[in-house]
Design a protein around this motif. Sequence first.
Motif, PDB file in Angstrom:
ATOM      1  N   CYS A 268      -3.237   2.103  -4.107  1.00 43.83           N
ATOM      2  CA  CYS A 268      -3.714   3.206  -3.287  1.00 43.83           C
ATOM      3  C   CYS A 268      -5.154   3.508  -3.675  1.00 43.83           C
TER       4      CYS A 268
ATOM      5  N   SER B 178       0.856  -1.181   0.000  1.00 43.56           N
ATOM      6  CA  SER B 178       0.000   0.000   0.000  1.00 43.56           C
ATOM      7  C   SER B 178       0.897   1.238   0.000  1.00 43.56           C
TER       8      SER B 178
ATOM      9  N   VAL C 284      -9.718   0.702  -6.554  1.00 45.54           N
ATOM     10  CA  VAL C 284      -8.329   0.894  -6.126  1.00 45.54           C
ATOM     11  C   VAL C 284      -7.457   1.104  -7.359  1.00 45.54           C
TER      12      VAL C 284
ATOM     13  N   VAL D 299      -8.960   0.072  -0.080  1.00 48.58           N
ATOM     14  CA  VAL D 299      -7.574  -0.347   0.144  1.00 48.58           C
ATOM     15  C   VAL D 299      -7.508  -1.398   1.245  1.00 48.58           C
TER      16      VAL D 299
END
Length: 113
Positions: free
Chosen positions: A50, A11, A38, A56
């Motif tokens: 992200c 992430s 996403v 997420v």
Amino acid sequence: MKIESVIARQSVDDLEGAIPFYERLTGRKAERFEFAGVHLASVGTFLLFCGPDEAVSRIAAVTATLTVADLPSAVEEAVAAGATLVMPPQPTPNGHRAVLRHPHGGVYEYVGP
């Protein structure tokens, strides 16, 4: 079942800002795409992502992506060995995927044709 590759998930707050580091690290160009709200980029053996926190968190809950040559057989073998099917095989923009929880707690996405 043979796992062909493992893709590490990461992430990031700024996808475009993170991509150059991973391109340099792997020597590969990023392939960008979107899935379930996403923004993602596949860069070598890394999957960067992200987006909105809720979307997420669903992606981040999966430890890694495992690529296999025969998804139905891999799912069958994993379940027979004690894995729990979290999400059955389904089509995606890049093939098919299933999500399994291994007996020791890790959650993995299996992808294949």
